[in-house]
Motif scaffolding. Structure first.
Motif, PDB file in Angstrom:
ATOM      1  N   ARG A  65      11.721   9.155  -3.457  1.00  0.00           N
ATOM      2  CA  ARG A  65      12.344   8.208  -2.518  1.00  0.00           C
ATOM      3  C   ARG A  65      12.525   8.347  -1.693  1.00  0.00           C
ATOM      4  NH1 ARG A  65      16.709   6.538  -6.931  1.00  0.00           N
ATOM      5  NH2 ARG A  65      16.395   4.767  -5.830  1.00  0.00           N
ATOM      6  N   VAL A  66      13.049   9.156  -0.883  1.00  0.00           N
ATOM      7  CA  VAL A  66      13.014   8.875   0.526  1.00  0.00           C
ATOM      8  C   VAL A  66      11.208   9.037   1.298  1.00  0.00           C
ATOM      9  CG1 VAL A  66      13.016  10.866   2.682  1.00  0.00           C
ATOM     10  CG2 VAL A  66      14.598  10.975   0.478  1.00  0.00           C
ATOM     11  N   VAL A  67      10.297   9.453   0.442  1.00  0.00           N
ATOM     12  CA  VAL A  67       9.400   9.329   1.582  1.00  0.00           C
ATOM     13  C   VAL A  67       9.299   7.871   1.073  1.00  0.00           C
ATOM     14  CG1 VAL A  67       6.528   9.727   1.314  1.00  0.00           C
ATOM     15  CG2 VAL A  67       8.551  11.750   1.520  1.00  0.00           C
ATOM     16  N   ALA A  68       8.997   7.065   0.368  1.00  0.00           N
ATOM     17  CA  ALA A  68       8.913   5.884   0.020  1.00  0.00           C
ATOM     18  C   ALA A  68       9.782   4.590   1.246  1.00  0.00           C
ATOM     19  CB  ALA A  68       8.993   4.959  -1.614  1.00  0.00           C
ATOM     20  N   TYR A  69      11.539   4.945   0.908  1.00  0.00           N
ATOM     21  CA  TYR A  69      12.267   4.433   1.859  1.00  0.00           C
ATOM     22  C   TYR A  69      11.373   4.591   3.303  1.00  0.00           C
ATOM     23  CZ  TYR A  69      16.302   3.207   4.158  1.00  0.00           C
ATOM     24  OH  TYR A  69      17.012   2.899   5.470  1.00  0.00           O
ATOM     25  N   ILE A  70      11.335   5.537   4.011  1.00  0.00           N
ATOM     26  CA  ILE A  70      10.699   5.802   4.871  1.00  0.00           C
ATOM     27  C   ILE A  70       9.593   4.965   5.778  1.00  0.00           C
ATOM     28  CG2 ILE A  70       9.413   7.226   6.673  1.00  0.00           C
ATOM     29  CD1 ILE A  70      11.233   9.637   6.527  1.00  0.00           C
ATOM     30  N   LEU A  71       8.401   4.783   4.552  1.00  0.00           N
ATOM     31  CA  LEU A  71       7.508   4.112   4.459  1.00  0.00           C
ATOM     32  C   LEU A  71       7.325   2.343   4.776  1.00  0.00           C
ATOM     33  CD1 LEU A  71       5.299   6.024   1.573  1.00  0.00           C
ATOM     34  CD2 LEU A  71       4.654   6.064   4.624  1.00  0.00           C
ATOM     35  N   ASP A  72       8.596   2.119   3.262  1.00  0.00           N
ATOM     36  CA  ASP A  72       8.880   1.051   3.853  1.00  0.00           C
ATOM     37  C   ASP A  72       9.572   0.298   4.621  1.00  0.00           C
ATOM     38  OD1 ASP A  72       7.543   0.260   0.843  1.00  0.00           O
ATOM     39  OD2 ASP A  72       9.676   0.992   0.154  1.00  0.00           O
ATOM     40  N   MET A  73      10.417   1.523   5.339  1.00  0.00           N
ATOM     41  CA  MET A  73      11.035   0.578   6.134  1.00  0.00           C
ATOM     42  C   MET A  73      10.050   0.521   7.941  1.00  0.00           C
ATOM     43  SD  MET A  73      13.920  -0.043   6.060  1.00  0.00           S
ATOM     44  CE  MET A  73      15.109  -0.166   7.623  1.00  0.00           C
ATOM     45  N   LEU A  74       8.910   1.857   7.251  1.00  0.00           N
ATOM     46  CA  LEU A  74       7.538   1.459   8.889  1.00  0.00           C
ATOM     47  C   LEU A  74       7.250   0.065   8.669  1.00  0.00           C
ATOM     48  CD1 LEU A  74       7.033   4.920   9.313  1.00  0.00           C
ATOM     49  CD2 LEU A  74       7.893   3.754  10.650  1.00  0.00           C
ATOM     50  N   VAL A  75       7.250  -0.413   7.244  1.00  0.00           N
ATOM     51  CA  VAL A  75       6.543  -1.706   7.171  1.00  0.00           C
ATOM     52  C   VAL A  75       6.996  -2.768   7.505  1.00  0.00           C
ATOM     53  CG1 VAL A  75       5.315  -3.020   5.440  1.00  0.00           C
ATOM     54  CG2 VAL A  75       4.997  -0.512   5.634  1.00  0.00           C
ATOM     55  N   VAL A  76       8.189  -2.683   7.114  1.00  0.00           N
ATOM     56  CA  VAL A  76       9.010  -4.157   7.560  1.00  0.00           C
ATOM     57  C   VAL A  76       9.893  -3.777   8.947  1.00  0.00           C
ATOM     58  CG1 VAL A  76      11.774  -4.550   7.795  1.00  0.00           C
ATOM     59  CG2 VAL A  76      10.444  -3.907   5.039  1.00  0.00           C
ATOM     60  N   GLY A  77       9.860  -3.334   9.597  1.00  0.00           N
ATOM     61  CA  GLY A  77      10.011  -2.963  11.092  1.00  0.00           C
ATOM     62  C   GLY A  77       8.381  -3.351  11.690  1.00  0.00           C
ATOM     63  N   ALA A  78       7.620  -2.782  11.855  1.00  0.00           N
ATOM     64  CA  ALA A  78       6.332  -3.755  12.411  1.00  0.00           C
ATOM     65  C   ALA A  78       5.943  -4.713  11.473  1.00  0.00           C
ATOM     66  CB  ALA A  78       5.013  -2.629  11.058  1.00  0.00           C
ATOM     67  N   VAL A  79       6.819  -5.425  10.869  1.00  0.00           N
ATOM     68  CA  VAL A  79       5.875  -6.923  10.674  1.00  0.00           C
ATOM     69  C   VAL A  79       7.366  -7.358  11.184  1.00  0.00           C
ATOM     70  CG1 VAL A  79       6.856  -8.617   8.767  1.00  0.00           C
ATOM     71  CG2 VAL A  79       5.415  -6.856   8.263  1.00  0.00           C
ATOM     72  N   SER A  80       8.418  -6.997  11.283  1.00  0.00           N
ATOM     73  CA  SER A  80       9.682  -8.091  12.170  1.00  0.00           C
ATOM     74  C   SER A  80       9.169  -7.694  13.375  1.00  0.00           C
ATOM     75  CB  SER A  80      11.468  -6.770  11.866  1.00  0.00           C
ATOM     76  OG  SER A  80      11.317  -6.820  10.594  1.00  0.00           O
ATOM     77  N   LEU A  81       8.951  -6.759  14.305  1.00  0.00           N
ATOM     78  CA  LEU A  81       8.200  -6.840  15.341  1.00  0.00           C
ATOM     79  C   LEU A  81       6.996  -7.870  15.738  1.00  0.00           C
ATOM     80  CD1 LEU A  81       8.272  -2.920  16.516  1.00  0.00           C
ATOM     81  CD2 LEU A  81       9.500  -4.249  17.748  1.00  0.00           C
ATOM     82  N   LEU A  82       6.457  -8.183  14.688  1.00  0.00           N
ATOM     83  CA  LEU A  82       4.738  -8.933  14.952  1.00  0.00           C
ATOM     84  C   LEU A  82       5.655 -10.520  14.841  1.00  0.00           C
ATOM     85  CD1 LEU A  82       1.887  -9.156  14.497  1.00  0.00           C
ATOM     86  CD2 LEU A  82       1.713  -9.431  12.867  1.00  0.00           C
TER      87      LEU A  82
END
Length: 261
Positions: free
Chosen positions: A91-108
């Protein structure tokens, strides 16, 4: 019919002519015909120990013998085909991956807002960063353009909601969860999440994150976020607080597609 609070045999919510065993978390595949005793009125089913048949009831051709675990823990399953709870590490690994995805899209999509927010203090912040002056860095951030910063944070929260709700309703898992082989389902039934459940689950997380960005409430929001993240460690169902709000569990494997509403 409401979900029982303890393991035992109860009227099958899918077929009122049967009893079905509830293991404390999920409805199992074990059923037995609902019958009346001779010369007596209907007898209410009494919860019994896992693996035992209710007294006076008919045979159970599909019953698996042996005791069933009353509480699922990560890596355990009570019956073949029954879900296995995802471990906290996954769950922790999945959470980190999802935050990276959301963060990247937010920056874009919202990087311009962030740039405009930090532009007035970039030189001051860069100087503090090079000198390692943490206090100066904090002071520089407080002098950023709050309007643009609020716009960026709001966009990020909206993208977070869209990302999680769409993925959970469509596939029962976000890309981060898919990457580690876990998915989300409701406690009381298999299948991808319905819209209401997905909104409650993602909405709780978004509300906690928003609280952490509000003046004078950031400490409360940060503490709530940490509690939500670590709660599954000690929880019997490995649920975070947002799981309890939405009545969901995280399991290993892909979510089953529901064939009926």
């Amino acid at each position: 019919m409401s979900t029982p609070s303890s393991p035992g045999w109860y009227e099958n919510p899918d077929n009122p002519e049967e009893l079905r065993y509830f293991d404390g978390i999920l409805w199992t595949a074990n059923t037995t015909p609902l019958r009346k005793r001779a010369h007596q009125g209907p007898v209410a089913p009494q919860p019994t120990a896992p693996g035992e048949r209710p007294a006076g009831w008919g045979p159970q051709p599909h019953q698996q013998t042996g005791p069933l675990a009353q509480t699922l823990r990560p890596g355990q399953s009570t019956l073949p085909g029954q879900p296995v709870l995802a471990s906290y590490g996954l769950r922790v690994v999945a959470y980190i991956l999802d935050m990276l995805v959301v963060g990247a899209v937010s920056l874009l999509l919202g990087g311009w807002f962030l740039w405009k927010a930090l532009e007035p203090v970039l030189e001051q912040f860069d100087t503090a960063l090079n000198t390692g002056d943490v206090e100066a860095m904090s002071q520089a951030i407080t002098q950023a353009s709050l309007g643009y910063l609020a716009a960026f944070i709001a966009l990020q929260l909206v993208l977070f909601m869209i990302y999680h709700v769409f993925c959970l309703v469509r596939w029962g898992a976000t890309p981060g969860k898919m990457a580690v082989g876990i998915s989300v389902r409701r406690v009381d039934r298999a299948g991808v999440l319905d819209m209401d459940t997905a909104l409650r689950r993602a909405g709780f997380q978004a509300a906690v994150q928003a609280l952490g960005n509000l003046p004078y409430a950031s400490l409360i929001g940060s503490v709530a976020l940490v509690i939500d993240l670590v709660w599954p460690i000690a929880d019997d169902r490995n649920q975070a607080l947002h799981d309890k709000v939405a009545r969901t569990i995280v399991i290993k494997g892909r979510a089953e597609r529901r064939t009926t509403p």
